[in-house]
Design a protein around this motif. Structure first.
Motif, PDB file in Angstrom:
ATOM      1  N   LEU A 279      46.928  12.067  30.736  1.00  0.00           N
ATOM      2  CA  LEU A 279      46.291  12.271  29.438  1.00  0.00           C
ATOM      3  C   LEU A 279      44.818  12.660  29.582  1.00  0.00           C
ATOM      4  N   LEU A 280      44.128  12.075  30.550  1.00  0.00           N
ATOM      5  CA  LEU A 280      42.728  12.429  30.769  1.00  0.00           C
ATOM      6  C   LEU A 280      42.591  13.898  31.177  1.00  0.00           C
ATOM      7  N   ILE A 281      43.470  14.349  32.068  1.00  0.00           N
ATOM      8  CA  ILE A 281      43.429  15.757  32.478  1.00  0.00           C
ATOM      9  C   ILE A 281      43.759  16.657  31.293  1.00  0.00           C
ATOM     10  N   ALA A 282      44.710  16.237  30.465  1.00  0.00           N
ATOM     11  CA  ALA A 282      45.080  17.036  29.294  1.00  0.00           C
ATOM     12  C   ALA A 282      43.914  17.155  28.310  1.00  0.00           C
ATOM     13  N   VAL A 283      43.225  16.046  28.070  1.00  0.00           N
ATOM     14  CA  VAL A 283      42.068  16.082  27.164  1.00  0.00           C
ATOM     15  C   VAL A 283      40.983  16.996  27.730  1.00  0.00           C
ATOM     16  N   ILE A 287      39.474  20.412  25.966  1.00  0.00           N
ATOM     17  CA  ILE A 287      38.048  20.639  25.704  1.00  0.00           C
ATOM     18  C   ILE A 287      37.610  21.977  26.297  1.00  0.00           C
ATOM     19  N   LEU A 288      38.016  22.253  27.537  1.00  0.00           N
ATOM     20  CA  LEU A 288      37.634  23.508  28.186  1.00  0.00           C
ATOM     21  C   LEU A 288      38.257  24.715  27.479  1.00  0.00           C
ATOM     22  N   ALA A 289      39.455  24.515  26.924  1.00  0.00           N
ATOM     23  CA  ALA A 289      40.134  25.623  26.243  1.00  0.00           C
ATOM     24  C   ALA A 289      39.466  25.975  24.926  1.00  0.00           C
ATOM     25  N   VAL A 290      38.931  24.974  24.243  1.00  0.00           N
ATOM     26  CA  VAL A 290      38.439  25.189  22.879  1.00  0.00           C
ATOM     27  C   VAL A 290      36.920  25.331  22.821  1.00  0.00           C
ATOM     28  N   THR A 291      36.199  24.574  23.660  1.00  0.00           N
ATOM     29  CA  THR A 291      34.740  24.524  23.512  1.00  0.00           C
ATOM     30  C   THR A 291      34.023  24.757  24.834  1.00  0.00           C
ATOM     31  N   ALA A 300      31.345  17.022  30.261  1.00  0.00           N
ATOM     32  CA  ALA A 300      32.182  15.912  29.778  1.00  0.00           C
ATOM     33  C   ALA A 300      33.635  16.140  30.173  1.00  0.00           C
ATOM     34  N   ALA A 301      34.105  17.385  30.014  1.00  0.00           N
ATOM     35  CA  ALA A 301      35.488  17.704  30.372  1.00  0.00           C
ATOM     36  C   ALA A 301      35.731  17.534  31.863  1.00  0.00           C
ATOM     37  N   PHE A 362      43.169  29.709  31.910  1.00  0.00           N
ATOM     38  CA  PHE A 362      43.371  28.621  32.870  1.00  0.00           C
ATOM     39  C   PHE A 362      43.588  27.259  32.198  1.00  0.00           C
ATOM     40  N   PRO A 363      42.692  26.803  31.323  1.00  0.00           N
ATOM     41  CA  PRO A 363      42.921  25.479  30.716  1.00  0.00           C
ATOM     42  C   PRO A 363      44.179  25.424  29.867  1.00  0.00           C
ATOM     43  N   TRP A 364      44.542  26.529  29.214  1.00  0.00           N
ATOM     44  CA  TRP A 364      45.783  26.534  28.435  1.00  0.00           C
ATOM     45  C   TRP A 364      46.998  26.380  29.345  1.00  0.00           C
TER      46      TRP A 364
END
Length: 391
Positions: A279-283, A287-291, A300-301, A362-364
């Motif tokens: 879950l931490l990796i997913a969050v 974050i990297l995908a959106v912001t 933070a990500a 990549f993050p997606w």
């Protein structure tokens, strides 16, 4: 302890040699006259060399004296890293990286077992933990330091420093690491060849819990490798290319914290730790995908990513050993193989994504791959990822 620290340094060299190009891709691609996608395949070819050789080398060299085998593997790293540093030819660099991967396969075939033999029975677990400490040190300090040197001086300097460290280690091993015999069956002349050991590998797949663990290993490491291998181009595209070394340092520091937490709780809450890590990796990926345009959110990500990822090797290796039972060695060998298959797959997949969709994909891709990972872990509640470790 001096012998175990020598093994830890060998693990450090093995791990750092594999991941070092991740922070150096822009400079490597420019000097080798290839695109960043092609430069990323220097990680892929290393992992392929390891994945193809770790199981057969484990069988073929089982009867070798351990010290001679370790010296051979480390000498292979010295040669491969020197050629990588001096080469201005992409094919030659790829060949050197493949040789380094084969040397890694040779090293992984003996390091954990060597550490076990250097300690009395009640301290063998700690001995392995000390030897494997080279992995988090490589992630937390080695890769950022190598990236800094590559940016401040030139990327070949990082590989030449690896060669120098390896030469020092060869003398260290020769002077302070006691020799150990190979497998007794091999030395006695029974000569169990690779083909005789393969059925045990296949048999381990039928042990409850082993297949889910291997599936999670393959997909989780693949997700991580897609982003980690191409982190330098990703950061460069969002205007943070000059901060790659600092970003990797933050990631590595978070990995160390994660390793400490996992080490403290692995016996009591292995399932919770596994789910929390995913879950931490997913969050972090979300974050990297959106912001990803905000440096604060990127750091933070990356921190969350390190907290989720750092303990993953310990969790998966422990799970494989527990679930494997009498087939634990076979399960561990397959885990190492799939780990490197996933790293190779991450390099190939990431390279294709870079060409076709760009770094924003990549993050997606990480998020997509984590969905089946979480599903398998949730389903493997009884065998594979239980709430508590069997005592």
């Amino acid at each position: 302890m001096p012998a175990l620290l020598a093994l830890a340094t060998a693990v450090f060299i093995t791990s750092l040699t594999e991941t070092l190009p991740a922070g150096l891709l822009p400079a490597m691609s420019a000097d080798l006259h290839v695109g960043e996608s092609a430069a990323g395949q220097t990680v892929t070819i290393y992992a392929i060399g390891t994945a193809l050789t770790v199981i057969p080398l484990t069988a073929v060299t089982a009867g070798w004296r351990r010290k001679r085998l370790l010296l051979t593997a480390m000498a292979g790293f010295a040669v491969a890293n020197t050629v990588t540093a001096l080469s201005d030819s992409y094919p030659l660099t790829m060949a050197a990286r493949f040789v380094a991967g084969v040397a890694a396969g040779l090293a992984w075939a003996l390091l954990a077992g060597y550490a076990r033999r250097l300690a009395p029975g009640h301290l063998r677990g700690k001995a392995i933990a000390i030897a494997m400490a080279g992995i988090p040190v490589a992630l937390s300090l080695g890769v950022p330091a190598g990236t800094f040197l590559g940016q401040a001086l030139d990327w070949p300097v990082a590989f030449l420093i690896m060669t120098g460290l390896t030469v020092v280690l060869l003398g260290w091993i020769g002077a302070l690491v006691p020799d150990q015999p190979g497998d007794a069956d091999q030395r006695a002349g029974s000569g169990r060849a690779a083909e005789d050991r393969r059925p045990s590998m296949l048999g381990a797949l039928h042990v409850p819990g082993v297949t889910p663990i291997l599936t999670v290993t393959l997909l989780l490491v693949l997700a991580h490798s897609i982003l980690y291998t191409f982190i330098a181009p990703f950061l460069d595209r969002i205007g943070m290319g000059g901060s790659t070394d600092l970003v990797l340092l933050v990631f590595g520091a978070a990995c160390l914290v994660s390793i400490w937490i996992v080490g403290a709780w692995i016996n009591r809450r292995p399932r919770v730790l596994t789910i929390a890590g995913i879950l931490l990796i997913a969050v972090a990926a979300a974050i990297l995908a959106v912001t990803s345009s905000s440096p604060v959110l990127v750091y933070a990500a990356v921190t969350l990513w390190g907290l989720g990822w750092g303990g993953a090797p310990t969790i998966l290796q422990t799970a494989a050993g527990d679930a494997g039972g009498e087939s634990a060695d076979a399960a561990q060998a397959m885990l190492v193989t799939l780990w490197n298959v996933a790293i190779a797959g991450g390099g190939l997949t990431g390279g294709l994504l870079l060409i076709l969709l760009g770094t924003t994909s990549f993050p997606w891709s990480v998020l997509v791959l984590l969905l089946p990972v979480l599903a398998v872990v949730l389903a493997a509640r009884t065998h594979g990822f239980p709430a508590r470790r069997a005592q």
